[in-house]
Design a protein around this motif. Structure first.
Motif, PDB file in Angstrom:
ATOM      1  N   ALA A  26       0.846  -1.205   0.000  1.00  0.00           N
ATOM      2  CA  ALA A  26       0.000   0.000   0.000  1.00  0.00           C
ATOM      3  C   ALA A  26       0.877   1.249   0.000  1.00  0.00           C
ATOM      4  CB  ALA A  26      -0.928  -0.013   1.214  1.00  0.00           C
ATOM      5  N   LYS A  27       1.942   1.204   0.773  1.00  0.00           N
ATOM      6  CA  LYS A  27       2.860   2.342   0.813  1.00  0.00           C
ATOM      7  C   LYS A  27       3.440   2.604  -0.579  1.00  0.00           C
ATOM      8  CE  LYS A  27       7.159   3.724   3.093  1.00  0.00           C
ATOM      9  NZ  LYS A  27       7.591   3.939   4.468  1.00  0.00           N
ATOM     10  N   GLY A  28       3.809   1.517  -1.266  1.00  0.00           N
ATOM     11  CA  GLY A  28       4.342   1.632  -2.633  1.00  0.00           C
ATOM     12  C   GLY A  28       3.331   2.265  -3.580  1.00  0.00           C
ATOM     13  N   ARG A  29       2.055   2.111  -3.283  1.00  0.00           N
ATOM     14  CA  ARG A  29       0.997   2.695  -4.125  1.00  0.00           C
ATOM     15  C   ARG A  29       0.477   4.012  -3.562  1.00  0.00           C
ATOM     16  NH1 ARG A  29      -3.005  -1.336  -6.766  1.00  0.00           N
ATOM     17  NH2 ARG A  29      -1.683  -3.019  -7.455  1.00  0.00           N
ATOM     18  N   SER A  30       1.168   4.519  -2.569  1.00  0.00           N
ATOM     19  CA  SER A  30       0.806   5.783  -1.908  1.00  0.00           C
ATOM     20  C   SER A  30      -0.594   5.761  -1.294  1.00  0.00           C
ATOM     21  CB  SER A  30       0.911   6.968  -2.884  1.00  0.00           C
ATOM     22  OG  SER A  30       2.207   7.021  -3.396  1.00  0.00           O
ATOM     23  N   ILE A  31      -0.986   4.612  -0.775  1.00  0.00           N
ATOM     24  CA  ILE A  31      -2.254   4.538  -0.029  1.00  0.00           C
ATOM     25  C   ILE A  31      -1.895   4.565   1.455  1.00  0.00           C
ATOM     26  CG2 ILE A  31      -4.341   3.193   0.454  1.00  0.00           C
ATOM     27  CD1 ILE A  31      -3.931   1.770  -2.230  1.00  0.00           C
ATOM     28  N   PRO A  32      -2.309   5.619   2.168  1.00  0.00           N
ATOM     29  CA  PRO A  32      -2.006   5.655   3.604  1.00  0.00           C
ATOM     30  C   PRO A  32      -2.689   4.479   4.293  1.00  0.00           C
ATOM     31  CG  PRO A  32      -2.885   7.773   2.833  1.00  0.00           C
ATOM     32  CD  PRO A  32      -3.096   6.784   1.730  1.00  0.00           C
ATOM     33  N   GLY A  33      -1.968   3.832   5.178  1.00  0.00           N
ATOM     34  CA  GLY A  33      -2.545   2.676   5.846  1.00  0.00           C
ATOM     35  C   GLY A  33      -1.986   2.471   7.234  1.00  0.00           C
ATOM     36  N   VAL A  34      -2.729   1.695   8.008  1.00  0.00           N
ATOM     37  CA  VAL A  34      -2.277   1.402   9.364  1.00  0.00           C
ATOM     38  C   VAL A  34      -2.696  -0.021   9.717  1.00  0.00           C
ATOM     39  CG1 VAL A  34      -4.352   2.517  10.312  1.00  0.00           C
ATOM     40  CG2 VAL A  34      -2.409   2.152  11.780  1.00  0.00           C
ATOM     41  N   SER A  35      -1.790  -0.739  10.376  1.00  0.00           N
ATOM     42  CA  SER A  35      -2.216  -2.033  10.913  1.00  0.00           C
ATOM     43  C   SER A  35      -2.487  -1.849  12.398  1.00  0.00           C
ATOM     44  CB  SER A  35      -1.197  -3.133  10.638  1.00  0.00           C
ATOM     45  OG  SER A  35       0.071  -2.770  11.076  1.00  0.00           O
ATOM     46  N   LEU A  36      -3.593  -2.443  12.835  1.00  0.00           N
ATOM     47  CA  LEU A  36      -4.064  -2.296  14.218  1.00  0.00           C
ATOM     48  C   LEU A  36      -3.838  -3.633  14.921  1.00  0.00           C
ATOM     49  CD1 LEU A  36      -7.494  -0.688  13.267  1.00  0.00           C
ATOM     50  CD2 LEU A  36      -5.516   0.542  14.162  1.00  0.00           C
ATOM     51  N   TRP A  37      -3.138  -3.607  16.025  1.00  0.00           N
ATOM     52  CA  TRP A  37      -2.774  -4.854  16.706  1.00  0.00           C
ATOM     53  C   TRP A  37      -3.356  -4.879  18.110  1.00  0.00           C
ATOM     54  CZ3 TRP A  37      -0.426  -8.496  13.916  1.00  0.00           C
ATOM     55  CH2 TRP A  37       0.216  -8.096  12.736  1.00  0.00           C
ATOM     56  N   VAL A  38      -4.077  -5.950  18.417  1.00  0.00           N
ATOM     57  CA  VAL A  38      -4.597  -6.100  19.780  1.00  0.00           C
ATOM     58  C   VAL A  38      -3.967  -7.338  20.417  1.00  0.00           C
ATOM     59  CG1 VAL A  38      -6.659  -6.169  21.214  1.00  0.00           C
ATOM     60  CG2 VAL A  38      -6.799  -5.271  18.905  1.00  0.00           C
ATOM     61  N   PRO A  39      -3.288  -7.172  21.555  1.00  0.00           N
ATOM     62  CA  PRO A  39      -2.775  -8.352  22.273  1.00  0.00           C
ATOM     63  C   PRO A  39      -3.947  -9.134  22.879  1.00  0.00           C
ATOM     64  CG  PRO A  39      -1.620  -6.334  22.927  1.00  0.00           C
ATOM     65  CD  PRO A  39      -2.844  -5.918  22.189  1.00  0.00           C
ATOM     66  N   ILE A  40      -3.994 -10.429  22.623  1.00  0.00           N
ATOM     67  CA  ILE A  40      -5.095 -11.281  23.097  1.00  0.00           C
ATOM     68  C   ILE A  40      -4.552 -12.216  24.192  1.00  0.00           C
ATOM     69  CG2 ILE A  40      -6.784 -13.049  22.399  1.00  0.00           C
ATOM     70  CD1 ILE A  40      -7.317 -10.569  20.819  1.00  0.00           C
ATOM     71  N   PRO A  41      -5.213 -12.288  25.348  1.00  0.00           N
ATOM     72  CA  PRO A  41      -4.760 -13.237  26.365  1.00  0.00           C
ATOM     73  C   PRO A  41      -4.672 -14.641  25.776  1.00  0.00           C
ATOM     74  CG  PRO A  41      -6.494 -11.835  27.233  1.00  0.00           C
ATOM     75  CD  PRO A  41      -6.429 -11.563  25.761  1.00  0.00           C
ATOM     76  N   PHE A  42      -3.564 -15.332  26.038  1.00  0.00           N
ATOM     77  CA  PHE A  42      -3.302 -16.587  25.321  1.00  0.00           C
ATOM     78  C   PHE A  42      -4.404 -17.623  25.512  1.00  0.00           C
ATOM     79  CE2 PHE A  42      -1.948 -19.311  28.832  1.00  0.00           C
ATOM     80  CZ  PHE A  42      -1.631 -18.390  29.820  1.00  0.00           C
ATOM     81  N   TYR A  43      -5.085 -17.586  26.653  1.00  0.00           N
ATOM     82  CA  TYR A  43      -6.105 -18.617  26.864  1.00  0.00           C
ATOM     83  C   TYR A  43      -7.442 -18.252  26.209  1.00  0.00           C
ATOM     84  CZ  TYR A  43      -6.800 -15.534  30.945  1.00  0.00           C
ATOM     85  OH  TYR A  43      -6.955 -14.457  31.770  1.00  0.00           O
ATOM     86  N   LEU A  44      -7.496 -17.093  25.573  1.00  0.00           N
ATOM     87  CA  LEU A  44      -8.696 -16.746  24.788  1.00  0.00           C
ATOM     88  C   LEU A  44      -8.404 -16.757  23.284  1.00  0.00           C
ATOM     89  CD1 LEU A  44     -10.257 -13.778  26.836  1.00  0.00           C
ATOM     90  CD2 LEU A  44     -10.886 -16.198  26.874  1.00  0.00           C
ATOM     91  N   ALA A  45      -7.187 -17.166  22.927  1.00  0.00           N
ATOM     92  CA  ALA A  45      -6.777 -17.077  21.513  1.00  0.00           C
ATOM     93  C   ALA A  45      -7.720 -17.837  20.587  1.00  0.00           C
ATOM     94  CB  ALA A  45      -5.345 -17.583  21.347  1.00  0.00           C
ATOM     95  N   ALA A  46      -8.185 -18.999  21.031  1.00  0.00           N
ATOM     96  CA  ALA A  46      -9.050 -19.808  20.160  1.00  0.00           C
ATOM     97  C   ALA A  46     -10.536 -19.502  20.386  1.00  0.00           C
ATOM     98  CB  ALA A  46      -8.787 -21.291  20.402  1.00  0.00           C
ATOM     99  N   MET A  47     -10.823 -18.540  21.266  1.00  0.00           N
ATOM    100  CA  MET A  47     -12.215 -18.205  21.580  1.00  0.00           C
ATOM    101  C   MET A  47     -12.525 -16.784  21.071  1.00  0.00           C
ATOM    102  SD  MET A  47     -12.488 -21.053  23.116  1.00  0.00           S
ATOM    103  CE  MET A  47     -14.210 -20.989  23.512  1.00  0.00           C
ATOM    104  N   GLU A  48     -13.756 -16.342  21.332  1.00  0.00           N
ATOM    105  CA  GLU A  48     -14.104 -14.950  21.024  1.00  0.00           C
ATOM    106  C   GLU A  48     -13.486 -14.048  22.087  1.00  0.00           C
ATOM    107  OE1 GLU A  48     -16.404 -13.348  18.802  1.00  0.00           O
ATOM    108  OE2 GLU A  48     -16.545 -15.219  17.680  1.00  0.00           O
ATOM    109  N   ASP A  49     -12.941 -12.928  21.707  1.00  0.00           N
ATOM    110  CA  ASP A  49     -12.516 -11.952  22.706  1.00  0.00           C
ATOM    111  C   ASP A  49     -13.265 -10.649  22.414  1.00  0.00           C
ATOM    112  OD1 ASP A  49     -11.372 -10.295  24.511  1.00  0.00           O
ATOM    113  OD2 ASP A  49      -9.295 -10.652  23.915  1.00  0.00           O
ATOM    114  N   ALA A  50     -14.423 -10.549  23.031  1.00  0.00           N
ATOM    115  CA  ALA A  50     -15.304  -9.396  22.765  1.00  0.00           C
ATOM    116  C   ALA A  50     -14.640  -8.076  23.177  1.00  0.00           C
ATOM    117  CB  ALA A  50     -16.634  -9.586  23.495  1.00  0.00           C
TER     118      ALA A  50
END
Lengths: 277, 303
Positions: free
Chosen positions: A176-200
């Motif tokens: 996206a940067k190469g195509r001049s599209i501003p972008g952002v990746s959003l990262w949320v740390p998930i508790p490891f014991y909820l990784a395979a479940m929903e984390d509302a």
């Protein structure tokens, strides 16, 4: 189908300048699918395009998840009223550049995308009672500046470690940067014991930001209800199993568990939540 | 997807020496050493995005600064004896988790490398890799040479310390060269290039280890220098060999005594003539292979 890109356009959307939200189905805490499903439901989106799967996914059969046969999906949805486009997809297993290029081709040529938001998760060893954080990586200093108005962690330093590989989100952000599209990746740390479940909680953290950033005016109260219910279920498992309570207490005190204890915690929580808690 | 040339050097009928990583990194170390000694100059690359998944990301203060892909670079060197083009691929373009390149991507890459060779009027291509053999790490590795045309057999037969596939015990002239080091040879044939693949022997019990095997790279380079009629100093390879030797010895001592006893017998196999079978019978060879295989299975994943 498009002669160059393996995409099918069902209906051309009419948009001014839109924002594109990208979520992957395999995220921990079901973040990618959960957030994009939620947006699709609340914004009453319409599906308008898809990427054909044969170049990108092993099609030797179907996977069965929760008793249902799944097939890789890579679909675009649009909400013209809010000028929002949602791309929900399985993450490709091959021809990554071609796939990401196709995503951005649709974004540029059919949606006139002005900003890109890519959802992602990382494993956390914090307890579920720790408030979720939202970390961001922008593909330009200008985009980082824009994010300064929100409650986000914006100063991440990271370098791929030996033996590792960058994430698909970084790859997409780079193209996206190469195509001049501003972008952002959003990262949320998930508790490891909820990784395979929903984390509302994690989903709400992301949706809260998107809601504000895109002025969507979505009521998120139903998510509060989900979070309350999940917290109650987790409180029940703690009171029923003192050992699990002890493990979570230790995590809350920033203590590490052994590998065996981690495994036991994951199994007990998953079993309990799957049985309906 | 394509080739990017930074300059177009004037070269007189150059030869191409190409290599990608493989078992023991024998070929790529040989090519890297040769182009290093000759101080070959970089002049182009194959654009990586369509072939590779990125290998490294750099994020500084929340901004994506850089995404790095595996390199696939061209170098050139003019010498009195020969002008040369080198191609070094940092990775093979694998698909769906396979170890070696195969299929469409591999074929595309082989053709791109040969497009550059053709542009500079090159007509001969060398590749190099590993030959897994029932040998011992204390003996000098031989080089298995595979040409892509019968007309090259007499020339290869004149190289020192080199055997043709038909000279290898029990192979009857047949075999496979896996990955791009082999595929390039085939695509070169299809496009009318002469091609020779030089494979340095690596002992069967070392093939699964995450170690380079520079001793075999040295054997490959000795043969390549003969073929190219050039002289190169190989001191750096000797140095690297001594370093790796220590790790190999450490590993060797971990092999159970019973199997090591079998492998020790390989120390005394000296192939004075290519067709000489050595002091180990076929039955014994089979037993050694079975024991080594069992040992690696037990260790989990061969290394």
């Amino acid at each position: 189908m498009n002669p160059v890109y393996p995409i099918t356009i069902h209906k051309e959307p009419r948009l001014g300048r839109s924002s594109l939200v990208i979520g992957w189905n395999e995220d921990m805490g079901n973040l990618g699918r959960g957030v994009t499903d939620y947006l699709n439901r609340k914004l009453k989106v319409e599906e308008f395009a898809e990427i054909e799967p044969e170049d990108f996914f092993p099609l030797g059969g179907v996977a069965v998840e929760d008793n249902v046969a799944r097939f890789p999906d890579s679909k675009f949805y649009v909400c013209p009223e809010h000028e929002v486009v949602v791309f929900q997809s399985n993450s490709p297993g091959a021809e990554w550049h071609k796939f990401l290029d196709a995503v951005l081709y649709v974004a540029e040529h059919y949606c006139r995308v002005r900003e890109l938001y890519i959802l992602g998760t990382m494993l956390s060893f914090d307890a579920h009672t720790t408030p979720r954080q939202l970390l961001t990586v922008a593909n330009s200093a200008e985009m980082k500046e824009v994010l300064g108005r929100y409650d986000l962690a914006r100063d991440m330093d990271y370098q791929t470690q030996s033996g590792g590989r960058p994430t698909l989100n970084s790859f997409l952000l780079w193209i996206a940067k190469g195509r001049s599209i501003p972008g952002v990746s959003l990262w949320v740390p998930i508790p490891f014991y909820l990784a395979a479940m929903e984390d509302a909680q994690a989903q709400k953290k992301v949706l809260g930001f998107l809601n504000e950033r895109m002025d969507l005016r979505i009521e998120l109260t139903d998510l509060d209800q989900e979070i309350r219910e999940q917290n109650e279920r987790l409180a029940r498992v703690r009171s029923r199993f003192p050992q699990i309570d002890d493990y979570i207490n230790r995590l809350e005190s920033n203590l590490m568990l052994s590998e065996e204890e981690n495994g036991e915690l994951i199994k007990k929580i998953e079993d309990f939540l799957r049985e309906g808690g | 997807m394509g080739i990017r040339l930074y300059q177009e050097p004037h070269l007189r009928n150059p030869i191409l020496v190409a290599s990608w990583p493989g078992i023991g990194n024998i070929g790529i170390i040989a090519v890297d050493a040769l182009r290093g000694v000759l101080e070959a100059e970089e002049f182009g690359e194959i654009e990586p995005e369509d072939f590779f998944y990125p290998k490294r990301v750099l994020i500084k203060k929340g901004v994506l600064e850089y995404l790095e892909f595996p390199n696939s670079k061209f170098y050139f060197k003019r010498t009195e004896a020969k002008d040369m083009i080198f191609f070094a691929g940092e990775e093979q373009p694998t698909e769906r988790g396979r170890m070696y390149a195969e299929g469409k991507k591999a074929y595309q890459m082989a053709n791109l490398v040969l497009d550059v060779a053709e542009k500079f009027k090159c007509r001969r291509v060398y590749t190099s890799g590993a030959a897994v053999a029932l040998t011992h790490h204390t003996t000098k590795p031989r080089v298995w040479a595979v040409p892509n045309s019968e007309s090259l057999v007499p020339e290869i037969s004149g190289y020192k310390n080199t055997v043709l596939m038909s000279d290898i015990e029990g192979r009857g002239g047949h075999g496979n060269i896996t990955g791009l080091n082999g595929l390039l040879l085939g695509v070169a044939k299809k496009r009318g290039f002469e091609g020779i693949c030089l494979m340095g022997e690596i002992p069967v019990y070392l093939q699964g280890l995450p170690l380079s095997y520079p001793r075999a790279s040295k054997s490959v380079l000795e043969v390549l220098s003969q073929s190219l009629k050039i002289q190169v100093k190989l001191d750096k390879l000797d140095e690297l060999d001594r370093e790796v030797e220590r790790s190999i010895e450490e590993f060797y001592q971990q092999i159970p005594l019973e199997i090591r006893g079998q492998l020790d017998r390989l120390r005394h196999v000296a192939y004075a003539q290519p067709t000489e079978p050595g002091p180990i019978t076929e039955e014994e060879q089979k037993k050694i292979m079975e024991d080594v295989e069992k040992f690696f299975k037990k260790r989990g994943g061969g290394g």
